[in-house]
Design a protein around this motif. Structure first.
Motif, short mmCIF file in Angstrom:
data_model
loop_
_atom_site.label_atom_id
_atom_site.label_comp_id
_atom_site.label_asym_id
_atom_site.label_seq_id
_atom_site.Cartn_x
_atom_site.Cartn_y
_atom_site.Cartn_z
N HIS A 107 0.84 -0.98 0.08
CA HIS A 107 -0.10 -0.01 -0.05
C HIS A 107 0.83 1.29 -0.11
CE1 HIS A 107 -3.89 1.91 0.55
NE2 HIS A 107 -3.23 2.86 1.27
N SER A 161 -10.32 6.43 6.32
CA SER A 161 -8.81 6.68 6.63
C SER A 161 -8.60 7.78 7.65
CB SER A 161 -8.28 7.05 5.09
OG SER A 161 -6.83 7.47 5.46
N THR A 189 -9.40 3.03 9.33
CA THR A 189 -7.89 2.18 8.90
C THR A 189 -6.93 3.37 9.03
OG1 THR A 189 -8.25 3.07 6.55
CG2 THR A 189 -9.22 0.85 6.97
N SER A 190 -5.49 3.11 9.32
CA SER A 190 -4.57 4.07 9.19
C SER A 190 -3.55 3.34 8.47
CB SER A 190 -4.04 4.31 10.81
OG SER A 190 -5.09 5.02 11.48
N LEU A 191 -3.51 3.54 7.10
CA LEU A 191 -2.64 2.99 6.36
C LEU A 191 -1.42 3.66 6.23
CD1 LEU A 191 -5.48 1.83 3.95
CD2 LEU A 191 -4.39 0.51 5.30
N PRO A 194 -1.25 8.46 2.56
CA PRO A 194 -2.31 9.61 2.62
C PRO A 194 -2.61 9.80 1.07
CG PRO A 194 -0.52 10.68 3.65
CD PRO A 194 -0.15 9.10 3.74
N ASP A 197 -4.48 7.12 -0.10
CA ASP A 197 -5.80 6.98 0.45
C ASP A 197 -6.63 8.09 -0.15
OD1 ASP A 197 -4.83 5.18 2.08
OD2 ASP A 197 -5.22 6.22 3.87
N LEU A 206 -12.40 4.12 -1.02
CA LEU A 206 -12.35 4.59 0.35
C LEU A 206 -13.42 5.55 0.50
CD1 LEU A 206 -8.91 4.88 1.70
CD2 LEU A 206 -10.48 3.21 2.44
N MET A 209 -11.92 10.57 4.66
CA MET A 209 -10.74 10.52 5.33
C MET A 209 -10.81 11.89 6.35
SD MET A 209 -6.78 11.92 4.07
CE MET A 209 -6.20 10.47 3.23
#
Length: 276
Positions: A107, A161, A189-191, A194, A197, A206, A209
């Motif tokens: 990701h 996100s 989610t905290s992927l 950014p 995302d 998604l 955010m």
């Protein structure tokens, strides 16, 4: 491949084509490095810099400056740390989600945006591993906004996100926000990528955010992607958020969603968390 391409013959077509070519070239290189042992050094307690990160940036910046030598460049790995004295400035994050890439988590993205007179006019985000590409240009003044992106997904069915910085205070904010949203939406989610995302928000993969004190290099282009797709980006006062060069090296906070109702609902949670 998920794509939102500039219209043929539209504004910034030449710049978009060059930037996309640079991103594709760097992406091909990054695919050879994913999963391989890569020299890394820590930048603070939680962030890392990889040799692949630096090399991808070198390739992108070389390609952009060769074709547009009069443009300024601000890139994630430096060395310039102030806004260039140029009408046009490229912002380059060669590997958004470096930690993910470095630990084999697929990701991550390359983010390139072009600012004219400190306002974004072109944004692209390229996922080098899944080869997804997202491109948007600022519509000419007076052009009607993009068509609404479809039915609203209610908060209870939304995937949201959360983005914050790496500071201890940022982590506290993230914990507080996760607790506030817990049970209110489908998934939080905290992927830690950014730009990607926001690209996924722009195409509906998604739903929204909440960004707390992010970095313009990470989010400036992505917010243009969301707006160009008919979505909504709001600052914490509830006004439309527009990235600007004056935000460089300053904390950037906003909410983004495809539907304005969801954006405003997320805004209330962001304000509550910010108030402590």
């Amino acid at each position: 491949m998920s794509e939102s391409q500039p219209r043929p013959g539209g504004a910034w077509e030449a710049q978009a084509a060059v930037a996309l070519g640079c991103a594709r070239s760097a992406g091909a290189y990054l695919r050879t490095q994913f999963g391989a042992a890569s020299p890394r050094r820590y930048q603070g307690a939680h962030d890392v810099q990889l040799a692949a990160d630096v090399e991808a940036q070198r390739r992108i910046v070389a390609g952009l400056t060769e074709r547009f030598p009069g443009y300024g460049v601000l890139a994630e790995e430096g060395p310039v740390r102030r806004w260039p004295d140029a009408e046009h400035v490229w912002l380059v994050d060669p590997l958004d989600g470096t930690n993910n890439f470095g630990y084999g988590i697929a990701h991550c993205a390359i983010s390139i945006s072009l600012f004219r007179r400190r306002r974004p006019v072109l944004a692209l985000v390229v996922d080098p591993l899944l080869r997804r590409e997202f491109v948007a240009v600022e519509p000419p003044s007076g052009e009607p906004p993009a068509a609404p992106p479809g039915p609203c997904v209610p908060l209870r069915r939304s995937t949201i996100s959360l983005v914050t910085n790496y500071s201890a205070a940022g982590r506290v904010w993230g914990d507080r926000m996760s607790e506030a949203l817990g049970g209110k939406c489908k998934r939080v989610t905290s992927l830690w990528a950014p730009a990607l995302d926001l690209a996924l928000v722009s195409c509906g993969q998604l739903d929204g955010m909440i960004c707390h004190e992010g970095d313009l290099l990470d989010v400036g282009g992505g917010t243009l992607l969301v707006r160009a797709a008919g979505g909504h980006v709001l600052d914490l006062s509830g006004e439309p958020f527009h990235a600007h060069g004056s935000m460089y090296r300053r904390p950037v906070s906003f909410v983004a969603a495809r539907d304005e109702r969801l954006a405003r609902e997320l805004l209330e949670y962001a304000r509550t968390a910010a108030a402590g």
